[in-house]
Write an enzyme that holds these catalytic residues in place. Structure first.
Site, PDB file in Angstrom:
ATOM      1  N   HIS A 105      39.020  46.103   7.369  1.00  0.00           N
ATOM      2  CA  HIS A 105      40.124  46.540   8.239  1.00  0.00           C
ATOM      3  C   HIS A 105      39.838  46.286   9.716  1.00  0.00           C
ATOM      4  CE1 HIS A 105      37.788  50.415   8.573  1.00  0.00           C
ATOM      5  NE2 HIS A 105      38.272  50.370   9.799  1.00  0.00           N
ATOM      6  N   ASP A 135      36.801  47.167   1.262  1.00  0.00           N
ATOM      7  CA  ASP A 135      36.896  47.246   2.725  1.00  0.00           C
ATOM      8  C   ASP A 135      35.658  46.652   3.398  1.00  0.00           C
ATOM      9  OD1 ASP A 135      38.119  47.771   5.149  1.00  0.00           O
ATOM     10  OD2 ASP A 135      37.382  49.827   5.279  1.00  0.00           O
ATOM     11  N   SER A 211      33.698  51.927  12.919  1.00  0.00           N
ATOM     12  CA  SER A 211      33.944  51.210  11.664  1.00  0.00           C
ATOM     13  C   SER A 211      33.160  49.904  11.630  1.00  0.00           C
ATOM     14  CB  SER A 211      35.441  50.917  11.511  1.00  0.00           C
ATOM     15  OG  SER A 211      36.158  52.091  11.288  1.00  0.00           O
TER      16      SER A 211
END
Length: 454
Positions: A105, A135, A211
């Site tokens: 993402h 992911d 992230s």
């Protein structure tokens, strides 16, 4: 070394009557103040900042797209796209090849990806491939003067182990937070579409921008890729999640080799075996994955699995619930032979199945009907969240700009053709061949609708 210093710090805080004043370091007998700084200095060069740039469609007043309206009011043509930027983190895992591991993402839909190193360099990155199911994504940068972080064995982690999170929250480069492993094998529904989940939960602070960053053990090894937080307001409340390094390593190997993950399917829909259901089946144990449906002609069907079987292990690895089975099968390459242990009528049995390519049974629509040109179809299996809920044919691909792209999307399920149910691919073939028109009943997510094709 770092484990010893951390332990001395913890012990020191309990001395002096069991009370320690916050913020006052404990000095050891050798005059040194315990610190994780040496570990931070070692691993930080492997953690990078990732900046992406993309062009996204601009939403606006439809009147501005009308040439007459613009000419009447002497308005310029508005730009159809606007630039978008995002920040995230990544970890160098192979200095020789320049491979960087991050989240899918973070780089999804990016037109340009730049990687910032701790020494101030900015490198243009190439996206090798990504996998939305887990992911994860793999980037490659020029391999000059890089430092990699060694991969640790995430299966060795225990709840209570100390860990350190390093990333770039809110654009603050190389922010370090510490904590412990709060839980293992966590499932986080709705996490950006990721379906294969077995997260490490940690209270080491993870915030927006973290992230793709590193979760590091006190051995200085990468044990997780930070990916998500659980929060009501968007900020950190001490519940963060990381993708285990062992899962990341298996996904990364396929992305580097193929540019994608060639994930096989078994052809079963399963559910958790609760104690109540186990009792109804006359079983003493409550763990396992209960087979609710077996796709016709699938690998599971050929191996002899049936509805009502309880899968308890795959290749000797215990299966405690449906998510365990999804992870065990979903990380295997196409063509892998697996031994499945299951219970049937209270007796333990074993069969061998070969995980198959989901594309092997797909059919190109041009052979079926010209109105379906550009689409591909296959049996409905576990790739679709509707498997087990409806009976139909799965749309596995649609070519952009094709005739089928006007009304079909990948993931759609065709329930009927000309008001005749099509529970499998054979019925679908019979229904569409020779038909002058096609009245399709399409299920898309939670909605369903009809489309008439001529």
């Amino acid at each position: 070394m770092c484990v010893r210093l951390f332990s001395r710090l913890a012990v020191g805080l309990l001395l002096m009557g069991g009370v320690a004043t916050a913020g006052i370091p404990v000095v050891g007998q050798d005059g040194e103040v315990p610190s994780l700084a040496p570990l931070v200095d070692t691993v930080s060069p492997a953690v990078v900042n990732i900046a992406t740039r993309s062009e996204i469609p601009r939403s606006g007043n439809p009147l501005l797209d009308d040439p007459f309206f613009r000419r009447f009011f002497d308005l310029p043509q508005p730009p159809r796209e606007r630039p978008a930027q995002s920040l995230g983190s990544g970890v160098i895992v192979d200095a020789g090849a320049g491979y960087v591991l991050t989240n899918h993402h973070v780089v999804a839909e990016a037109d340009e990806i730049r990687v910032g190193l701790q020494d101030g360099r900015e490198l243009e990155a190439t996206l090798i491939g990504s996998d939305p199911e887990t992911d994860l994504a793999v980037l490659q940068v020029p391999a000059e003067g890089l430092t990699a972080l060694p991969l640790g064995d995430s299966d060795r982690l225990r709840v209570g182990d100390y860990v350190m999170a390093i990333g770039n929250p809110f654009g603050l480069d190389h922010t370090v937070t510490t904590g412990v492993v709060s839980g293992l094998d966590r499932v986080l529904p709705g996490n950006g579409g990721a379906r294969l989940q077995s997260f490490i939960q940690t209270d080491a602070s993870i915030n927006p921008g973290n992230s793709g960053g590193a979760l590091v053990s006190l051995r200085g090894e990468l044990v997780g890729i930070n990916t998500a937080i659980l929060s009501r307001g968007g900020g950190n409340i001490g519940i963060g999640f990381a993708i285990p390094s062992n899962m990341a390593q298996r996904v990364m190997a396929q992305i580097i080799e193929y540019g994608e993950v060639r994930r096989g399917v078994l052809g079963v829909r399963v559910q958790d075996l609760t104690p109540e259901i186990a009792q109804a089946f006359g079983l003493e144990q409550g763990g396992g994955a209960l087979v609710a449906q077996v796709a016709p002609g699938s690998a599971a069907a050929r191996a002899g699995l049936e509805s009502g079987d309880v899968i308890t292990a795959v290749n000797g690895q215990a299966i405690n619930n449906a998510n365990d089975l999804a992870n065990a099968i979903g990380l295997l390459r196409v063509g892998t032979e697996v031994e499945i242990t299951f219970l049937r009528d209270g007796r333990e049995r074993r069969v061998t199945a070969v995980v198959e390519d989901p594309a092997s049974g797909s059919v190109s629509a041009e052979r079926l009907h010209p109105a379906l040109a550009g689409a591909r179809f296959s049996e409905l299996d576990e790739r679709s969240p509707l498997f087990g809920e409806v009976r139909g044919v799965l749309v596995t691909g649609v070519e952009p700009g094709s005739r089928a792209a006007r009304y079909l999307r990948e993931g759609d399920v065709i329930l009927s053709v000309n008001r005749e149910p099509v529970p499998n691919l054979a019925a679908f073939r019979r229904a569409v061949r020779g038909a002058e028109r096609l009245l399709l009943n399409i299920r898309r997510g939670e909605s369903a609708f009809f489309v008439l094709l001529r």
